[in-house]
Design a protein around this motif. Structure first.
Motif: not given
Lengths: 94, 188
Positions: B141-163
């Motif tokens: 998200n640094l690369l794409f210049g997205n805001g923190w909501p999307v960063v949080a979405g990536y993070f929680f999406g990855d964790i939930i998906g991994m589990l």
């Protein structure tokens, strides 16, 4: 995926299943299996004698102990090492 | 060649695409954004679990093994192989984050990578995967210049998906084991 990698993945997920309490082993079967795992981890041979005298299993009545051991063998969680009467076992990689 | 590269790449790529399909099948679990296709963060991103498993099993080799599945998923999402420079680089965070985290943890004294005679505890593998989710979320998200909501979405999406992926695989292997057990006992 080659067999050793698949076996490692199954082992990892089986550990998850055990720790989440989702496996269908009885308490005595679990204790025998844990004792075998601990002996294996300590680099000791897994023998009937060492299993029976392990702190986790020594209070299990003898018939229950052997029933549990047989069940673990039937489920292929453990295998005999050597002949039928060798009294030595190895853990499954699954 | 077949055992070391082709077979793992085929298996991991198919697993990645299958789990990606599940992620797209749950469109209600996405954070919509007008910042382009990569700004959408699935909140059920099971492919992260595939990255973690691949990195645990294959280490740095997983980066190359994951590339076909990752870019095929991009094709499925966009419908075209053409991509901007950022769209080309972005998925590389995803494919390399887990291998990087296993390597970094090993350097710090917690080597949980698969090696002869050692199978890590599942919780340690999930912990490395969680760290990889942080690296992926922040880096992408640094690369794409997205805001923190999307960063949080990536993070929680990855964790939930991994589990979820670990849970699904655990149940699949359990079902296979039970099937073999019953077959050996001659039950129907």
């Amino acid at each position: 995926m080659e067999a050793p990698k698949l076996a490692a993945l199954r082992s990892l997920l089986h550990g998850m299943e055990r720790e989440l309490g989702l496996d269908d082993l009885s308490q005595s079967q679990r204790d025998v299996y844990y004792a075998a795992s601990l002996l294996h981890g300590a680099g000791e041979p897994i023998t009937t004698e060492l299993l029976q005298t392990h702190p986790l299993t020594r209070d299990i009545p003898r018939p229950t102990f052997f029933r549990s051991l047989k069940s673990l063998l039937d489920r292929k969680l453990m295998y005999r090492s050597g002949g039928e009467r060798s009294g030595r076992y190895v853990l499954s990689q699954d | 060649m077949w055992q070391n590269w082709i077979l793992p790449t085929l298996v991991i790529s198919h697993l990645y695409l299958a789990s990606y399909w599940v992620a797209t099948w749950a469109p209600n679990f996405t954070i919509a954004s007008d910042n382009g296709v990569f700004a959408t963060a699935s909140l059920f991103f099971m492919p992260h679990g595939v990255r973690v498993i691949a990195a645990w099993l294959y280490g740095w080799r997983s980066v190359l093994i994951l590339i076909p599945g990752t870019y095929a998923a991009h094709f499925l999402r966009v419908g075209s192989w053409s991509m901007s420079w950022a769209e080309f680089i972005g998925p590389m965070f995803g494919v390399s984050c887990a291998a990087f985290c296993f390597w970094l943890l090993a350097r710090l004294g917690a080597d949980w990578r698969l090696r002869p005679g050692f199978v890590a505890n599942w919780k340690d593998v999930l912990l490395a995967g969680s760290l990889a989710a942080v690296v992926n979320a922040v880096g992408s998200n640094l690369l794409f210049g997205n805001g923190w909501p999307v960063v949080a979405g990536y993070f929680f999406g990855d964790i939930i998906g991994m589990l979820a992926l670990f849970g699904v695989l655990m149940l699949v292997f359990r079902a296979l084991r039970m099937m073999h057990f019953r077959a050996d006992r001659g039950e129907n």
